[in-house]
Design a protein around this motif. Structure first.
Motif, mmCIF file in Angstrom:
data_model
loop_
_atom_site.group_PDB
_atom_site.id
_atom_site.type_symbol
_atom_site.label_atom_id
_atom_site.label_comp_id
_atom_site.label_asym_id
_atom_site.label_seq_id
_atom_site.Cartn_x
_atom_site.Cartn_y
_atom_site.Cartn_z
ATOM 1 N N SER A 123 58.858 -30.053 5.059
ATOM 2 C CA SER A 123 58.056 -31.300 5.707
ATOM 3 C C SER A 123 57.432 -31.024 7.108
ATOM 4 O O SER A 123 56.374 -31.240 7.435
ATOM 5 N N ILE A 124 58.270 -30.355 7.746
ATOM 6 C CA ILE A 124 58.134 -29.875 9.333
ATOM 7 C C ILE A 124 56.944 -29.082 9.217
ATOM 8 O O ILE A 124 55.894 -28.938 9.953
ATOM 9 N N LEU A 125 56.931 -28.057 8.296
ATOM 10 C CA LEU A 125 56.049 -26.937 8.378
ATOM 11 C C LEU A 125 54.442 -27.778 7.842
ATOM 12 O O LEU A 125 53.280 -27.323 8.536
ATOM 13 N N VAL A 126 54.533 -28.550 6.991
ATOM 14 C CA VAL A 126 53.314 -29.241 6.426
ATOM 15 C C VAL A 126 52.959 -30.277 7.444
ATOM 16 O O VAL A 126 51.615 -30.091 7.829
ATOM 17 N N ALA A 127 53.711 -30.844 8.174
ATOM 18 C CA ALA A 127 53.218 -31.905 9.298
ATOM 19 C C ALA A 127 52.553 -31.123 10.306
ATOM 20 O O ALA A 127 51.527 -31.575 10.910
ATOM 21 N N THR A 128 53.123 -30.052 10.745
ATOM 22 C CA THR A 128 52.572 -29.331 11.855
ATOM 23 C C THR A 128 51.318 -28.516 11.326
ATOM 24 O O THR A 128 50.258 -28.805 12.575
ATOM 25 N N LEU A 129 50.896 -28.410 10.253
ATOM 26 C CA LEU A 129 49.606 -27.662 9.836
ATOM 27 C C LEU A 129 48.713 -28.881 9.836
ATOM 28 O O LEU A 129 47.374 -28.626 10.027
ATOM 29 N N VAL A 130 49.112 -30.063 9.146
ATOM 30 C CA VAL A 130 48.183 -31.362 9.233
ATOM 31 C C VAL A 130 47.797 -31.622 10.593
ATOM 32 O O VAL A 130 46.643 -31.862 10.913
ATOM 33 N N ARG A 131 48.871 -31.768 11.550
ATOM 34 C CA ARG A 131 48.724 -32.303 12.902
ATOM 35 C C ARG A 131 47.428 -31.012 13.514
ATOM 36 O O ARG A 131 46.860 -31.720 14.555
ATOM 37 N N SER A 132 47.755 -29.807 13.332
ATOM 38 C CA SER A 132 46.893 -28.953 13.989
ATOM 39 C C SER A 132 45.741 -28.720 13.454
ATOM 40 O O SER A 132 44.902 -27.666 13.527
ATOM 41 N N ASP A 133 45.337 -29.658 12.320
ATOM 42 C CA ASP A 133 44.018 -29.360 11.601
ATOM 43 C C ASP A 133 43.938 -27.995 10.881
ATOM 44 O O ASP A 133 42.769 -27.633 11.064
ATOM 45 N N GLN A 134 44.990 -27.725 10.247
ATOM 46 C CA GLN A 134 45.146 -26.493 9.372
ATOM 47 C C GLN A 134 45.475 -26.721 8.187
ATOM 48 O O GLN A 134 46.318 -25.879 7.504
ATOM 49 N N LYS A 135 45.029 -27.864 7.388
ATOM 50 C CA LYS A 135 45.390 -27.965 6.175
ATOM 51 C C LYS A 135 44.979 -27.200 5.034
ATOM 52 O O LYS A 135 45.382 -26.966 4.043
ATOM 53 N N SER A 136 43.825 -26.171 5.438
ATOM 54 C CA SER A 136 43.488 -25.045 4.485
ATOM 55 C C SER A 136 44.291 -24.151 4.384
ATOM 56 O O SER A 136 44.563 -23.243 3.593
ATOM 57 N N ARG A 137 45.455 -24.004 5.353
ATOM 58 C CA ARG A 137 46.463 -22.895 5.136
ATOM 59 C C ARG A 137 47.765 -23.633 4.445
ATOM 60 O O ARG A 137 48.691 -22.635 4.362
ATOM 61 N N LEU A 138 47.677 -24.894 4.100
ATOM 62 C CA LEU A 138 48.939 -25.299 3.401
ATOM 63 C C LEU A 138 49.293 -24.378 2.229
ATOM 64 O O LEU A 138 50.541 -24.377 1.623
ATOM 65 N N PRO A 139 48.264 -24.020 1.344
ATOM 66 C CA PRO A 139 48.626 -22.858 -0.035
ATOM 67 C C PRO A 139 49.604 -21.947 0.491
ATOM 68 O O PRO A 139 50.569 -21.504 -0.407
ATOM 69 N N GLN A 140 49.332 -21.326 1.619
ATOM 70 C CA GLN A 140 50.243 -20.353 2.301
ATOM 71 C C GLN A 140 51.630 -20.880 2.311
ATOM 72 O O GLN A 140 52.646 -19.876 1.914
ATOM 73 N N VAL A 141 51.871 -22.037 2.640
ATOM 74 C CA VAL A 141 53.090 -22.601 2.665
ATOM 75 C C VAL A 141 53.849 -22.730 1.411
ATOM 76 O O VAL A 141 55.132 -22.312 1.094
ATOM 77 N N TRP A 142 53.158 -23.459 0.568
ATOM 78 C CA TRP A 142 53.623 -23.608 -0.949
ATOM 79 C C TRP A 142 53.805 -22.085 -1.551
ATOM 80 O O TRP A 142 54.714 -22.044 -2.465
ATOM 81 N N THR A 143 53.201 -21.235 -1.350
ATOM 82 C CA THR A 143 53.316 -19.714 -1.945
ATOM 83 C C THR A 143 54.759 -19.273 -1.537
ATOM 84 O O THR A 143 55.553 -18.799 -2.281
ATOM 85 N N GLY A 144 54.932 -19.426 0.006
ATOM 86 C CA GLY A 144 56.412 -18.924 0.225
ATOM 87 C C GLY A 144 57.540 -19.633 -0.275
ATOM 88 O O GLY A 144 58.569 -19.350 -0.767
ATOM 89 N N VAL A 145 57.124 -21.107 -0.444
ATOM 90 C CA VAL A 145 58.212 -21.994 -0.993
ATOM 91 C C VAL A 145 58.357 -21.634 -2.601
ATOM 92 O O VAL A 145 59.703 -21.634 -2.896
ATOM 93 N N LEU A 146 57.463 -21.415 -3.074
ATOM 94 C CA LEU A 146 57.672 -21.088 -4.535
ATOM 95 C C LEU A 146 58.282 -19.680 -4.858
ATOM 96 O O LEU A 146 59.099 -19.482 -5.626
ATOM 97 N N ALA A 147 57.805 -18.825 -3.946
ATOM 98 C CA ALA A 147 58.633 -17.673 -3.913
ATOM 99 C C ALA A 147 59.984 -17.479 -3.565
ATOM 100 O O ALA A 147 61.031 -16.874 -4.250
#
Length: 742
Positions: free
Chosen positions: A24-48
């Motif tokens: 949640s913190i990772l996602v929220a930080t990217l959303v707040r910094s207008d970096q939503k396009s980088r969210l797939p990278q977070v989910w890739t790490g989570v799934l791995a």
């Protein structure tokens, strides 16, 4: 099943919530910094990280299954200790670092955004992977302690699903939770559970031969408490406290629980005191600063404000509403708290004050696991837990017992060295009664083996019995101290003559009845009366099952009369599939009377052949005590699994007949058993009565409930009662082992 599921539920909920808050913190930080396009990278790490955790669990499972029984115990015990270390470290780490978790992750994300996408994937992978590996290890360990995987897996799944729901609700700001209190209470609960896992791990290491003291029981209430009762199962499933526990288990459990819980609660109280002292400063600083808030309902960063004043979640919610008035961003985490965070090092319990070197993260888990293990080892080494080492004792026809002096009371280990030229059996005996306190079979020339025995007051001597030679008894010594020790009276081959004759008479009479019944069955099939054949099939089959056929009792006749289709090329249609089960398959699968006539005739012929051959068959007397256990082993393996059901659904009836055969064996052996263990036969009788009652409840007239249609709870109860009976029967072969007394 909940008793086995609860520990895994708690670890799944807590670890899942930790990992979920991180995401949640990772996602929220990217959303707040207008970096939503980088969210797939977070989910890739989570799934791995999730894939790695599942793979780790699979590796543990397959590794354990490939080991021998002793190695499995050692492997499981080692991993239990490691799991306790991880969980302990996790509990303390979260208590200490929850207040700074949000700011640390945002710093890592900022660095990752500068370096590139690979670093962001690695950040989310490492952040979630730690919780994932801990979860996999702890769930595997709890499954080992429970003896089954369904309960722990269900509990973990419920905990993980609930944690996902909670994290989503926190992120969407529809739920408020005082996370400080949540992690405090769950941490205390996990410490209690981990103490039980550590105790169970110590027992595994003892059974695996890694640690001593397996026979040094501190608690043994198995004779007064039913290990299969609901309350005993509940306590064992949640706390890993069993009806039999060694001194090492008790000491490890108690020391771990006292030390770790004290350190944990001290760390919980310390922040309250320090934060109270810092509150005026923090209040003044906050008055002068912009009212930046962290929602207590959303992230672990909220615990900074909670630790400072310990309000309920609503106190943080007021500030959160102010922040929401200033911004409508959906992120669950706002900027790091204002100057109030300056008090955080103090609120953390003084662990990181100025001028003090930070404590290594690994120190607490290593210390709290190592201390009880070391203390327990010292107790065993200095007390009655570890057998005391004694002098080497000679074994030979001419020097039997040389070097033997009066031992001290308690558990002793004697090093038996064979100086003779032939293999020898060695017994520590009471020379007046020939009762045996300890023994070694097959001690080869020139070799030394340890013999462990419990010494009490009385007279002791060594008896050396060389292969092909005469028994030699050493001079006796007298021990005046200590309590009374129960020894096993020797058994000569002649002692089994009368029971064997009685059992043979029982089988001969039963076979005569069986011949009549199978002849009637054959006549039914030949006449085309398949309804009568079904009833007569059950009668004849139960008669055969009551004769105690197990592990080749009746030589080749058993496979012909009662063989299974397993392993045959054509299964139930194979030409070599004969006997009761072949006829059962035909009767209950609509085969014609004509096609079954030859099957019934062959069965009748084989039964008649067995009756004729049985009186002249070789029968080893030592097999008789073994059969008390073997009959029900077959029952548990084949009947109670439904493996031998070819359509009649009569497995439970067969199990009842097997139980009758076991009772007959016990009746002919009862005098010998009672003389050697007066209380054992009473325990076994109670077990038999319980199992018989459970089986009787599953039939109406001649109709029995098929195994696969049993209520899961009833089926588990029947299996448990059978297992308990098998466990209580297991000492009989040792009690009635033939030993040379002179």
């Amino acid at each position: 099943m909940w008793d086995d599921a609860f520990p895994s539920f708690l670890i799944g909920l807590r670890e899942g919530l930790e990992a979920g808050l991180v995401v949640s913190i990772l996602v929220a930080t990217l959303v707040r910094s207008d970096q939503k396009s980088r969210l797939p990278q977070v989910w890739t790490g989570v799934l791995a990280a999730i894939a790695l955790s599942l793979s780790f669990g699979a590796v543990l499972t397959f590794t354990a299954h490939s080991l021998s029984a002793t190695a499995q115990e050692a492997f499981g015990g080692t991993l239990s200790v490691i799991a306790v270390a991880f969980v302990t470290g996790m509990v303390f780490w979260m208590r200490r670092n929850a207040r700074n978790l949000s700011s640390e992750l945002r710093e890592k994300i900022g660095a990752a955004l500068v370096v590139g996408s690979g670093m962001l994937v690695a950040t989310s992978f490492l952040a979630v992977g730690r919780e994932g590996l801990e979860t996999a290890l702890f769930i595997w360990t709890t499954a080992q302690t429970a003896g089954e995987s369904t309960g722990p897996l269900v509990g973990a799944a419920i905990g993980l699903v609930l944690s996902v729901v909670l994290c989503w609700a926190l992120y969407r700001r529809v739920l408020k939770i005082n996370l400080t209190r949540f992690f405090t209470w769950t941490g205390a609960g996990l410490i209690v559970i981990a103490a039980g896992v550590l105790g169970y791990g110590m027992r595994d290491l003892q059974e695996g031969g890694i640690l001593p003291g397996i026979h040094a029981l501190a608690v043994d209430v198995s004779s007064s408490i039913d290990a299969n009762s609901w309350y005993a199962t509940l306590v064992q499933g949640v706390f890993n406290l069993t009806t039999q526990m060694t001194w090492l288990q008790i000491v490890a459990y108690g020391v771990y629980l006292i030390v770790v819980m004290t350190l944990f609660l001290r760390g919980v109280r310390a922040p309250k005191v320090a934060a109270a002292a810092a509150a005026p400063v923090a209040e003044a600083a906050t008055t002068a600063a912009e009212p930046v808030a962290v929602s207590a309902s959303v992230s672990t960063a909220a615990t900074a404000s909670e630790a400072a004043s310990e309000p309920t979640a609503e106190s943080g919610a007021g500030s959160a509403r102010k922040a929401e008035a200033a911004t409508e961003e959906p992120a669950p985490v706002s900027e790091e708290p204002a100057p109030a965070t300056e008090a955080e090092p103090v609120a953390a319990g003084g662990a990181g004050g100025e001028g003090k070197r930070p404590r290594p993260r690994w120190l607490v888990p290593v210390v709290v696991v190592a201390v009880p293990a070391v203390v327990a080892g010292l107790v065993i080494a200095t007390g009655n837990g570890k057998p005391a080492s004694a002098a080497t004792v000679t074994v030979s026809p001419t020097e039997c017992g040389k070097g033997f002096t009066a031992p001290k009371p308690g558990q002793q280990t004697f090093q038996m060295h064979n100086t003779g030229k032939v293999t020898s059996e060695v017994y520590l005996v009471d020379p007046s009664s020939n009762a045996v306190f300890g023994e070694i079979e097959g001690l080869a020339p020139g070799t030394t083996r340890a013999l462990t025995a419990t010494i009490g007051k009385g007279t002791y001597a060594w008896r050396c019995v060389p292969t092909g030679g005469q028994a030699v008894t050493s001079a006796s010594v007298t021990v005046s101290g200590g309590g009374t020790v129960q020894a096993v009276l020797p058994l000569a081959a002649a002692d089994l003559d009368a029971p064997l004759a009685a059992y043979k008479a029982y089988v001969n009479a039963g076979l005569a009845t069986l011949v009549t019944e199978t002849d009637k069955l054959q006549a039914d099939v030949k006449a085309g009366n398949l309804t009568a054949a079904k009833a007569d099939w059950l009668t004849a089959h139960l008669q055969y099952a009551s004769l105690g056929a197990a592990y080749g009792t009746f030589s080749d006749f058993d496979s012909k009369i009662n063989g299974r289709a397993d392993g045959l090329t054509d299964g139930v249609h194979d030409k070599d599939f004969t006997g009761f089960h072949r006829l059962e398959y035909g009767l209950w699968h609509g085969e014609s009377a004509q096609s079954l006539t030859s099957v019934a005739a062959q069965l009748s012929t084989d039964v008649a052949g067995l009756r004729k051959a049985f009186p002249s068959q070789d029968f080893d007397p030592t097999d008789l005590p073994l059969r008390t256990h073997e009959i029900l082993e077959n029952t548990l393996q084949f009947e109670l699994t439904g493996d031998t059901d070819e359509g009649s659904g009569s497995n439970l009836a067969t199990a009842q007949a097997n139980l009758a055969g076991t009772k007959e064996l016990l009746s002919v052996l009862r005098p010998l058993i009672t003389k050697r263990s007066p209380t054992l036969i009473g325990t076994v009788d109670a077990d038999i009565a319980r199992l018989s009652g459970l089986l009787d409840a599953q039939h109406q007239g001649v109709t029995w409930t098929p195994v696969e249609q049993l209520d899961p709870t009833v089926r588990a109860t029947i299996n448990g009662a059978t297992g308990q009976l098998l466990e209580d029967l297991s000492p009989i072969p040792d009690l009635l082992e033939i030993r040379k007394s002179a």
